[in-house]
Design a protein around this motif. Sequence first.
Motif, short mmCIF file in Angstrom:
data_model
loop_
_atom_site.label_atom_id
_atom_site.label_comp_id
_atom_site.label_asym_id
_atom_site.label_seq_id
_atom_site.Cartn_x
_atom_site.Cartn_y
_atom_site.Cartn_z
N ALA A 1 0.83 -1.21 0.00
CA ALA A 1 0.00 0.00 0.00
C ALA A 1 0.86 1.26 0.00
O ALA A 1 2.02 1.25 0.42
N LEU A 2 0.26 2.34 -0.47
CA LEU A 2 0.88 3.66 -0.35
C LEU A 2 0.40 4.26 0.96
O LEU A 2 -0.81 4.35 1.19
N LEU A 3 1.31 4.67 1.77
CA LEU A 3 0.94 5.20 3.08
C LEU A 3 0.99 6.72 3.05
O LEU A 3 2.01 7.31 2.69
N GLU A 4 -0.14 7.35 3.39
CA GLU A 4 -0.15 8.81 3.48
C GLU A 4 0.56 9.24 4.76
O GLU A 4 0.28 8.70 5.84
N VAL A 5 1.44 10.17 4.64
CA VAL A 5 2.23 10.65 5.78
C VAL A 5 1.62 11.96 6.25
O VAL A 5 1.32 12.85 5.44
N GLU A 6 1.42 12.07 7.54
CA GLU A 6 0.78 13.25 8.14
C GLU A 6 1.57 14.52 7.83
O GLU A 6 2.80 14.54 7.94
N GLU A 7 0.84 15.56 7.42
CA GLU A 7 1.48 16.86 7.26
C GLU A 7 1.21 17.70 8.50
O GLU A 7 0.08 17.72 9.00
N PHE A 8 2.23 18.38 8.98
CA PHE A 8 2.05 19.29 10.10
C PHE A 8 1.81 20.69 9.52
O PHE A 8 2.76 21.42 9.22
N VAL A 9 0.53 20.98 9.32
CA VAL A 9 0.15 22.26 8.68
C VAL A 9 0.48 23.40 9.63
O VAL A 9 0.24 23.30 10.83
N PRO A 10 1.04 24.49 9.11
CA PRO A 10 1.36 25.62 10.00
C PRO A 10 0.11 26.19 10.65
O PRO A 10 -0.98 26.17 10.07
N PHE A 11 0.27 26.71 11.85
CA PHE A 11 -0.86 27.24 12.61
C PHE A 11 -1.21 28.65 12.16
O PHE A 11 -1.12 29.61 12.93
N ILE A 12 -1.59 28.78 10.92
CA ILE A 12 -2.07 30.07 10.42
C ILE A 12 -3.39 29.83 9.69
O ILE A 12 -3.58 28.78 9.06
N ALA A 13 -4.26 30.80 9.77
CA ALA A 13 -5.64 30.60 9.29
C ALA A 13 -5.71 30.31 7.80
O ALA A 13 -6.46 29.44 7.35
#
Length: 1805
Positions: A628-640
């Motif tokens: 399987a292809l595993l999606e890796v979590e993105e740490f989205v910046p804390f801006i709106a």
Amino acid sequence: MGCTTSVVLLEGMRSILERNCGYIKGAAELSALEDDGETLSLRGSQLCVSTTHLVKPKIIEPLDYENVLLQRKTQIISDVLRDMLQFPMDDFQISTLRRQGRTLFSTVPETAEKEAHSLFVQECIHTYKSDWHVVNYKYEKYSGDFRQLPNKVLRPEKLAAHLFEVDEDVEKDEDTASLGSQKGGVSKHGWLYKGNMNSAISVTMRSFKRRYFHLAQLGDGSYNLNFYKDENTTKEPKGTIFLDSCMGVVQNSKVRRFAFELKMQDKSTFLLAADSEAEMEEWIGTLNKILHSSFEQAMQEKRNVELHDDEEQGKTDLTSGSFQDSFQTARDIESKTRSEARLKLFTLDPDTQKLDFSGIEPDVRQFEEKFGKRVLVSCHDLSFNLQGCVAESEEGPTTNVEPFYVVLSLFDVQNSRKISADFHVDLNHPLVRQMTPGSGSRPDVINGGDDDPSAGRRQASGLPTGALEYPRQGVFSVTCPHPEIFLVARVEKVLQGGITHCTEPYMKCSDSTKMAQKVLKNAKMACSRLGQYRMPFAWAARPVFKDASGTLDKSFRFSALYRQDSSKLSDEDMFKLLTDFRKPEKMAKLPVLLGNLDVTIDSVAPDVTNCVTSSYIPVRAFEGSGPALLEVEEFVPFIAKCSQPFTIYKNHLYVYPKHLKYDGQKCFAKARNIAVCIEFKDSDEDEAQPVKCIYGHPGAPLFTKQAYATVLHHQQNPEFYDEIKIELPTQLHEKHHLLFTFYHVSCDSNSKKKDLVESAVGSAWLPLLRDGRVTMNEQPLPVAANLPAGYLGSQDGINKHSGSEIKWVDGGKPLFKVSTHLVSTVYTQDQHLHNFFHHCQIMETSGQASEGDLVKYLKSLHAMEGHVMVNFLPTVLNQLFCVLTRATHEDVAVNVTRVMVHVVAQCHEEGLEHYLRSYIKFVFKPEPYSSTDVKTVHEELSKAMTAILKPSTDFLTSNKLLKYSWYFFEALVKSMAHYLIESGKVKLSRNQRFSASYYHAAETLVNMLMPHITQKYKDNLDAARNANHSLAVFIKRCFTFMDRGFVLKQINNYMNCFMPGDPKTLYEFKFEFLRVVCNHEHYVPLNLPMPFGKGRIQRFQDLQLDYSLNDDFCQNHFLVGLLLREVGSALQEFREIRQIAIQVLKGLMIKHTLDDRYAAKSQQARLATLYLPLFGLLQENVYRLDVKESAPLANHNNSREDYLVPNSMVTPQKPGSCVENALHKDVFGVISGTASPHNSTPNVSSVHHADSRGSLISTDSGSSLQDKSSDKTNSLEKYQGASAMGSAGLRCDKLDRDEVKNMLMCLLHVLKSMSEEALFAYWNKAAPLELMDFFTLIEVCLHQFRYMGKRFIVRSQEGAGPVAPDRKSLTLPVSRNRTGILHARLQQLGTLENAHTFNNMYSPMEADVSSQCLLEANVSTEVCLTVLDTLSIFIMGFKTQLNSDLGHNPLMKKVFQVHLCFLQIPQSEAALKQVFTSLRTFIYKFPCTFFDGRADMCASLCYEILKCCNSKLSSIRSDAAHLLYFLMKSNFDYTGRKSFVRTHLQVVIAVSQLIADVIGIGGTRFQQSLSIINNCANSDKSIKHTAFPSDVKDLTKRIRTVLMATEQMKEHENDPEMLVDLQYSLAKSYTSTPELRKTWLDSMARIHNKNGDLSEAAMCYVHVAALVAEYLWRKGMFRQGCSSFRVTTPNIDEEAAMMEDVGMQDVHFNEEVLMELLEECADGLWKAERYELIADVYRLIIPIYEQRRDFEKLTHLYDTLHRAYTKVMEVMHSGKRLLGTYFRVAFFGQISLLLSSPLRGCGLL
């Protein structure tokens, strides 16, 4: 005095209103015509407005819609088109759409709802599980503008290619042989010498010119002798000798040898000479043979006429009867042809063709997971140079000699952030993997053991065994890509010793086999003993993106493998290394391992398969085969702006052990190789087991109970870079914590205590909840040496002393640093949001919390972080709406709304308003209806909005509410829809659906909003504009749910807040509001297009239609009445405002045309009845489209109907005087602002002739007499008080061209759509003035939409404009040319102004020339056919009125004028075919108009038909010739088959006129048309034995004689002096035919006017008037002849030479004609500054007006005389008038041969 009082009273009333009515603007604003800070000036336009212009129009209340429907139920049901009167029953419904996630099953765990206790968690889960709730409006697709209609056809698939004469090549040579020859006739050609036969010069040898002659027979058997400059006979000949008029050919050798002479009927001769005697004899013989045969044919025809003259007398009645039958058939064919393949006018409109997306609402989509730039990372291989065979038998493949583990993650160097989770990859060979114990068998990969609380969920995931065992491909997502993002690979190996020692073999190149065996041996020992422990080994990196747009840098490969430095393991150290990554000199210093990491990156396909989310849930299209292809979590910046609303359940905690400082501890003997074990526990009891929720590494179970960080050899203060990912339980409680256990790992394999691999050296713990929120960021923790039960109670360690059993390492100092990162969609880190939900939960459960505290927590929500607000947007808004309806205090509701305003504003400011639209459309659902709980969202929200909009409240919040009001109105609408459906009240009548309190609340809200819109636009334009638009959308939607009478009333309240004279911005607001409201999908039923008579039931056929905007119409058809009133009012405003209004009206009418629900003809006809007042509206402004005061003053003594018909339009013997001059020069000149609207002489240019030779310096010389009349009656008087706009004064400035076109397009659409019955009803009801205006309007339509040709369109698109028509005039002598050039240039500019057609509404980029030509050609043709249809219907129903006064009444003149207009304006071949058919019908129905009384209409028709006979298109020539023949024959029949003297004379006059106008008449094309006429006469059996054929032949002969006599004019067309001289000579020759003499005098006047010779022109007018006076005197109809003009000019005696012969028998001069001509004389003398002579002219007029007792005219005459004498005194005193004396000069003798013409020929002075 009275005016001043009115103003004072008005100001006083305004100030009182301002004080007492908050929604009425201040007096200053009303009195100042301001436009966004700009003062609107009058811009030079004439404003006929009084001080009452700003008075509000009369308020007309709308009808009680629901009541009317009830009262007229029977009438509506019995109406055939009842669907146009009723709203459909299934207008809207609420549908539930299943939430379709991107995963195979819901992301919410099955047990989550049971486990959740916190309100916030419950609401989040509810948000992610709930389906979409959508209000569907069945006909919503019809509620936008016409561009958004379904099934619309904006443009016909294939437009017909119409042929226009104007597009025919000007220089195209026509084959004269094919046009003017007939097979079988005598033909001869050759070179001859032609003598110059100018009568003023004696013929000599030098005057002969060599020419090529060609003898050709025409279609009618007659012969022409054409001559050319060369042998190319396909060109137009230089001249023609018509042998019809030749009497004989004789030899003449006096002037030249071999010469011969052609003697003509008019005693003139043509002298020709051959090169030899033989040639001469041959020519003479051939020509005489032709003349002899023609003579015999003529004699035979004469005998036939005499034989059968008596016989024909008895057949007259029979032929006329059959004629009538044939015409009835022709009419049927005509109507059938016109109805076929007709186009909708609006589909040809440029606005319909434009691509305009401004009005299209944004596409609202459901919430869905959105990703940034997705990158597929594929790991292929990790190989070191140190290779060997790990199998015992040494027969296996060569591989790495020990296992390595790769950890990939993304680092953002620019922002110093790790932006992705770790992706663990095991690239080892299976044989290498077997070196570590436990690998290869995963019994609990899927189910995870019986003690796993999430086992059920994980098993349900449906992942096949091994799908995630060894993943090699990971999908990374980057929201904000840029070049400084790196993919970092950290390589680990099994713990063995120090990093330097372990990497040394991999850095050497010598004796690798021996070294490999040694390393393999050590590795096997380490793996078997320490297989679960890892150590850092190496790292590598590569950039991911080339640029900020997300272009992948695929060419870059991973860098060299650098050795890990045990002192630089942290992320911060990695950022420092990556900063130097692009600096080779820095990187070269790092130690490199010999090996290669093969990892590639690529873009992710949209339809990628076998994908698994970061929570191990398979995505749709999961096939299950292969890894399987595993999606890796993105740490989205804390801006709106980078955030998005959460749509799935996710609850991950990432734990990062950072650092342990153990160098100071004394508790343990050995604590060097320290391993950290991380566990997640839900209890601190002794028996408590860790929860199996930690994500495992490749090869290990998916979830484990423990995770170990990497171990550093012999480090007492180790650093860690590990990331541990934990799946958190749905509901956290106080006991949930992380337990960190530290172990000393024994690396010494020689130790005797082999069983003790690890020994515990301390513990630390981190409770996850603090103040109800998950602990985040870096935490320093003390380390305990032991771990007694209940250790969580000693969290603060030494400071608490509560746990005496705990022994702290190093005195309880914070030795261990750990960091956590929460990625959860059910927990928030925001304290304000947490407190709000917590308080709401307390209120729901216990009811102890007060609403006062709730207000406090609501206010604190303003401080909520932007990204948190966006992430939990649906949940937060749902809760706010919930609180709104449960609140018992208004303060709570207002504060809830304030918070919503803040949230909505924040989203807009971050550009995330589409999330709000998605929320309202799909997520928002009011709480279910309850009969006990009466509070509804729509009522409470409207009250709260009203409270916020009160003037005393916070203006910042109210401004935000205004700016983003769409959200709140949408919420109101959706709440209303749910309320009606859920309560079942949708089945009740409209006025019972909602409570009275809500109606009151809605009305109050609208009234409260209005002053904000009308007053705040200056300070906050965007807010006011948005509020205005949102209010319009809300009110439009209210028609679907509420009492429609109530909604109409709200619209009326809205409109009453505006005033005439408002600034432009407010007009924009008002018409935007009207545009939106009128775009309602059921706009037509809202206007009730049905009869509103007094009877109970009326048939539509009996309908007394309203054609004006009276009160009844505006009340019964409220919306359309309101729109038309406002458009009418806007037409009295400035240009920008007018255009806005017209565009709204036109857009709506286009929508009606393209709406497939109303496609039937009967439906379009019914729709048209709603717009009938458009006729009245345009007629009120007709003086702004057309020049009504262009009639000469002579008409003022007649009825007002006569006044409306400019005399120049009905005296066609003045060339160019018909509609072409009156409209072309005036209408378009005035529209463009280049001509005076009060010009009394339309056939005279209105350009100011300051440089005229007759008038050198004068201020008034360019104006006409009528302009000087201060007491002249203004045409506006007839409209005073008649306007329905409510303003007492109307504007006089002209409408712009595009405004006129748009309004006329609407008019034409109504005309084309409405039924014949409705048209007849209108015409019968219209006053004579209105009828005249109606025909003026359709005439202007023809001019406005005329086709200008491809060349013009090309030039206009290139920006060059039309080329000057006359370039040769520039070659004239300088002394003569100055005034002429100036005048010609001004005329060109006028022509340019007048010549604009549809193309001025295009830009060159929108369409190429060919498509634009095609469009314009079709528009012109369709307009032509529409007007023809209208005329046809009118003529059919009003034959009696048209026939009154023998067809010489003003109405007939007007109708005929429109008919004539078709021929004067370029029409397509197809259109002209229909025009000719209509004209035949017209002539047949009204013969007396043409053949009795004044001949002006017959003259005009002959002139225009003859012009068509010279057309470049053969079909047009043929049709025109047949029509002219029909005219002659009709005249012949009308006189009882005696003669057609009227047509005969008028044709000759028209030919003379055409020659004078230098149209190029007389060529082969014209000759062909004459042949067709002759052939018609010869082949027509009904008149075969009458004199008619010979009379026709005589006429064609005479025409050819005239053409030969005037042939020299063609040569001198560019020499005005010689041209006038020739015309003067011709005029003298026509003493026996007054009409012809008058024609040439008129032509001379026109040439003089064109050249600016005003005195000469005036004298021509005097001679014309004297000619008519002399004729009337001789007939005893006037008391004085031409002698009375002798005081004006001594040359007047020429008119006394009039001879009375056959030419006098059809002259219809009378006193009226003379009056008109005398007025023209006076006007010409005024322009020429001959003021003294005006009195002499007026002496002839005054007695007649005195006899008639016409005091109005007398007043005007004496006033003019007064001003004339005043002018005389002025010029005598100032000397500013220079009058010249001119003489006729001619040279005789040989010198004249060097000159092309006499030097000066000034006419008649």
